[in-house]
Design a protein around this motif. Sequence first.
Motif, PDB file in Angstrom:
ATOM      1  N   ILE A  46      -6.120   5.372   0.982  1.00  0.00           N
ATOM      2  CA  ILE A  46      -4.994   4.441   1.131  1.00  0.00           C
ATOM      3  C   ILE A  46      -4.159   4.807   2.354  1.00  0.00           C
ATOM      4  O   ILE A  46      -3.745   3.943   3.130  1.00  0.00           O
TER       5      ILE A  46
ATOM      6  N   ARG B 134      -5.701  -1.071  -8.782  1.00  0.00           N
ATOM      7  CA  ARG B 134      -6.907  -1.748  -8.290  1.00  0.00           C
ATOM      8  C   ARG B 134      -6.579  -3.175  -7.839  1.00  0.00           C
ATOM      9  O   ARG B 134      -7.080  -3.647  -6.815  1.00  0.00           O
TER      10      ARG B 134
ATOM     11  N   LEU C  86      -5.027  -3.020  -4.432  1.00  0.00           N
ATOM     12  CA  LEU C  86      -6.009  -2.741  -3.394  1.00  0.00           C
ATOM     13  C   LEU C  86      -6.887  -3.955  -3.115  1.00  0.00           C
ATOM     14  O   LEU C  86      -7.176  -4.273  -1.939  1.00  0.00           O
TER      15      LEU C  86
ATOM     16  N   ILE D 261      -9.650   0.724   2.507  1.00  0.00           N
ATOM     17  CA  ILE D 261      -9.311   0.158   1.199  1.00  0.00           C
ATOM     18  C   ILE D 261     -10.562   0.083   0.321  1.00  0.00           C
ATOM     19  O   ILE D 261     -10.508   0.370  -0.887  1.00  0.00           O
TER      20      ILE D 261
ATOM     21  N   LYS E 228      -7.180  -6.020   0.385  1.00  0.00           N
ATOM     22  CA  LYS E 228      -8.479  -6.236   1.021  1.00  0.00           C
ATOM     23  C   LYS E 228      -8.707  -7.718   1.309  1.00  0.00           C
ATOM     24  O   LYS E 228      -9.167  -8.094   2.400  1.00  0.00           O
TER      25      LYS E 228
ATOM     26  N   LEU F 100       0.826  -1.211   0.000  1.00  0.00           N
ATOM     27  CA  LEU F 100       0.000   0.000   0.000  1.00  0.00           C
ATOM     28  C   LEU F 100       0.863   1.265   0.000  1.00  0.00           C
ATOM     29  O   LEU F 100       0.525   2.251  -0.658  1.00  0.00           O
TER      30      LEU F 100
ATOM     31  N   ALA G  15     -11.117   3.387  -1.059  1.00  0.00           N
ATOM     32  CA  ALA G  15     -10.154   3.686  -2.128  1.00  0.00           C
ATOM     33  C   ALA G  15     -10.568   3.013  -3.436  1.00  0.00           C
ATOM     34  O   ALA G  15     -10.474   3.616  -4.509  1.00  0.00           O
ATOM     35  N   ILE G  16     -11.034   1.776  -3.355  1.00  0.00           N
ATOM     36  CA  ILE G  16     -11.483   1.055  -4.554  1.00  0.00           C
ATOM     37  C   ILE G  16     -12.692   1.759  -5.162  1.00  0.00           C
ATOM     38  O   ILE G  16     -12.775   1.933  -6.391  1.00  0.00           O
TER      39      ILE G  16
END
Length: 453
Positions: A422, A192, A195, A402, A199, A165, A405-406
């Motif tokens: 992030i 992506r 991330l 996260i 996750k 990250l 962020a996605i």
Amino acid sequence: MSTIAAIATPNAAGGIGIIRISGDEALTVADKCFKAYSGQKICEMKGYRASYGQIFEEDSPIDEAVVIVYRAPKSYTGENVCEICCHGGLYIMNKVLRLLFTLGAVPAEPGEFTKRAYLNGKMDLAQAESVMNIISASGDAALNAARNTLKGNVSRKIGEISSALITAAAGLAVWADYPDEDIPAVQTGELRKTLVRAKEEITRLILRYDSGKAVTEGVNTVICGKPNVGKSTLMNVLSGCSRSIVTAVAGTTRDVVEETVRVGDIVLRLADTAGIHETPDEVESIGVKMALERMESADLILAVFDVSRELDKEDYSLLESCKDKRCLGIVNKSDMEAKFTQEEIEKYIKECITLSAKNEESFEKIKEKLEKILGTEGLDFTQEILAAERQYNCAKKARECIEEAIYALDSGITADAVNVSIDGAIEELLTLTGKKAKEEIVNEVFSKFCVGK
């Protein structure tokens, strides 16, 4: 920092008692009261050496003792450490401890030795929390989980996730901060993937915590049902002793009877409650109210039904209350003529079992079902398992960041907004291992330790 001292062995008489001293002046303080038969001073000893002699108060001998020296930084705390091993009587240990206080040491706070180990970089916060889990382990699985956390398994996994990250965040920051430079644009597809992978790995840790907690911390469990359905018999079977009174008279249990039991690797903090039913008895009605309250707060419900009696409105009311809760339905008294089937209970409670609680094989049947419900069946305790509720909450918050962020990335929101989320995830993960933990968090962690550790 001051030089601290505390008794490191249990507060009970024993063959040997250990008094631990840690700090810059630990060896000097011990030298003031210990005389080795060899004549060698403690301050002259190398680390990992022991010396046999006597403890003196002024010129009067108190006890014979063995003193072990650990020199900084190769000690548990990272400081000079001295352990006085004397006879394990409560009076003599406290007398030696008080003597050390008069010679310059100060009383250690709960967990202060481990706290100093953390502050001196000997372990991180996640590893420190596992120390108390080792001390309180009630079985091999709990011990293995705690030992693997102490060895750094969780910290390494969190470090891997954080590192990925941080790399992603750094790339975003450079690209966003220097738009005029010839810096390649961030590949959103790769970002992506990073991330999503982070996750998924955090989610696995979270899921294993729920299962691992049943072994390491125990599950708040309540046994409930109508009067005389066999709740107290079940309690006694699980606890291995006559903990609850068992009679043919309905309403025998009027209060909550509690016991901590181990079913295989699973620890149940078990409560046998009063039979749930309508009653004019004022005392009994208080017990029923307490039973309903325990059901609301329980992590696991063992709902017991008497197969020799037809289900009535009170049974159905209990079944409704168990919907959408982690529950094992127990159809009891299978040695008697059945008035309903297990399938009727399964309409409300997914996991059910039919048995006679007074038979020995019922314990194994319950064990197998509980392993399935709590997710401990086949759980590998050599894997990374979060050791405390604090770590669990940090992981959950990191996953939420996260996910934000996605969502921001998929919605085409600016790189700055993605990076904020992030950064939030990184902050939570670093807090989990203690690399960025606030002082109040650190103090809270160590306040739960015993004195002397």
